[in-house]
Enzyme design. Structure first.
Site, PDB file in Angstrom:
ATOM      1  N   CYS B 111       0.928  -1.343  -0.119  1.00 45.74           N
ATOM      2  CA  CYS B 111       0.068   0.072   0.013  1.00 45.74           C
ATOM      3  C   CYS B 111       0.845   1.144  -0.055  1.00 45.74           C
ATOM      4  CB  CYS B 111      -0.859  -0.006   1.278  1.00 45.74           C
ATOM      5  SG  CYS B 111      -0.380  -0.423   2.881  1.00 45.74           S
ATOM      6  N   SER B 112       0.885   1.977   1.062  1.00 40.97           N
ATOM      7  CA  SER B 112       1.795   3.197   1.068  1.00 40.97           C
ATOM      8  C   SER B 112       2.197   3.349   2.643  1.00 40.97           C
ATOM      9  CB  SER B 112       1.193   4.421   0.505  1.00 40.97           C
ATOM     10  OG  SER B 112      -0.272   4.563   1.155  1.00 40.97           O
ATOM     11  N   CYS B 113       2.612   2.352   3.273  1.00 39.57           N
ATOM     12  CA  CYS B 113       3.219   2.703   4.758  1.00 39.57           C
ATOM     13  C   CYS B 113       4.335   3.686   4.763  1.00 39.57           C
ATOM     14  CB  CYS B 113       3.380   1.133   5.312  1.00 39.57           C
ATOM     15  SG  CYS B 113       1.937   0.154   5.533  1.00 39.57           S
TER      16      CYS B 113
END
Lengths: 112, 206
Positions: B111-113
């Protein structure tokens, strides 16, 4: 084959399953494809690597995604993989690595 | 909570996407049921938008001048940041150190951690499918596209933040910065340096 893990980098007080691995242990990521919210990337399933560190025990993401408690928690590790073993056509150095957080229930011991 | 679904600055109307509609529906339900207020949502958004990479840059500059702090930062990034006076809720920080032998770069392929508490909102490219899928597979090519050509002698470590940890790259302190103040040092530590797609550049600040 119970082993003594190093101190977790981030201790938590969740009720947890026993810690099986310690830094330096060789492990393989289970090659399985269950449905649901999985935090184990497809590209690493079936590959083996070495435990880089033990992060702590955290609720299971597959369970959390189903609005359940995720307990007992599972130990979380950072696992180091050689890029050449993950991507057969990898173009960089032979010792380039990728490090990924993987929960214990996704790991199996590799006999060395 | 932006102007989505309304005419944008150019006066163009764009219909809501599926996920935008989900966000609006969920937010309106939460407000209607009194769980949050519009003002609280707005304040949280403003707070996140106001965060930039400066906190991360100050942490790096301190680590460059204080060997004890650096050791604590590498041991437990969250505790070190708290002792430094930063409020970093829910952040479990793993700091990875660049050395003459090792370069580190960070991604979240799922995702975009991202360490938002230290770096603010992630750049759009960090969330793009191109970056996420390519930096794990051909990282040296991707770094070259960012203008960073790693020496062949340097080992590259890619860190995929897939679970509960968040990552910050501790870049190497550039030569020629002896005697610089912490504020001067922090000024050359960009967001990209702390993701690992760049290294600090002293050419712009003498």
């Amino acid at each position: 084959m119970p082993q003594v893990a190093a101190r977790p980098q981030y201790p938590t007080d969740h009720p947890s399953v026993p810690v099986r691995f310690a830094a330096g242990d060789r492990v393989r990521v289970r090659k399985t494809f269950p449905l649901g919210h999985i935090r184990t990337p497809f590209y690493i399933r079936g590959h083996s690597g070495v435990i880089e560190r033990y992060c702590g025990n955290f609720p299971v993401p597959e369970e959390l995604a189903q609005m359940r408690s995720g307990l007992p928690a599972q130990p979380l590790y950072r696992v180091r993989f050689l890029q050449r073993e993950v991507w057969p056509d990898y173009a960089g150095r032979a010792d380039d690595v990728i490090e990924i957080e993987i929960f214990q229930h996704w790991l199996e011991a590799v006999k060395t | 909570m932006s102007e989505r679904g309304k005419p944008n600055e150019l006066g163009e109307y764009r219909p809501l996407s599926y996920f935008q509609l989900m966000e609006v529906s969920l937010r309106e339900l939460l407000v209607e049921k009194g769980i949050v207020s519009d003002a609280e949502v707005q304040a949280t958004l403003e707070d996140m938008r106001a965060r930039g990479p400066d906190a991360g840059a100050r942490v790096v500059a301190r680590a460059w001048v204080d060997a004890d702090f650096k050791a604590r930062l590498l041991e437990n990034g969250t505790r070190a940041c708290e002792a430094f006076g930063l409020d970093v809720p829910a952040l479990r920080l793993v700091v990875v150190e660049n050395t003459p032998q090792v370069h580190n770069v960070i991604v979240c392929t799922l995702c975009s951690c991202y360490p938002r508490m230290l770096l603010g909102l992630p750049p759009d490219w960090y969330k793009s499918r191109h970056y996420r899928s390519r930096v794990v597979r051909e990282p040296r090519t991707v770094l070259q596209e960012f203008g960073l050509r790693l020496p062949e002698a340097v080992q590259l470590r890619v860190h995929d933040s897939t679970a509960d940890m968040r990552y910050l790259v501790l870049p190497m302190r550039p030569a020629g910065t002896a005697g610089w103040s912490e504020a001067q040092l922090a000024s050359i530590v960009t967001r990209d340096c702390m993701i690992g797609v760049a290294v600090p550049d002293t050419s712009g600040s003498e």
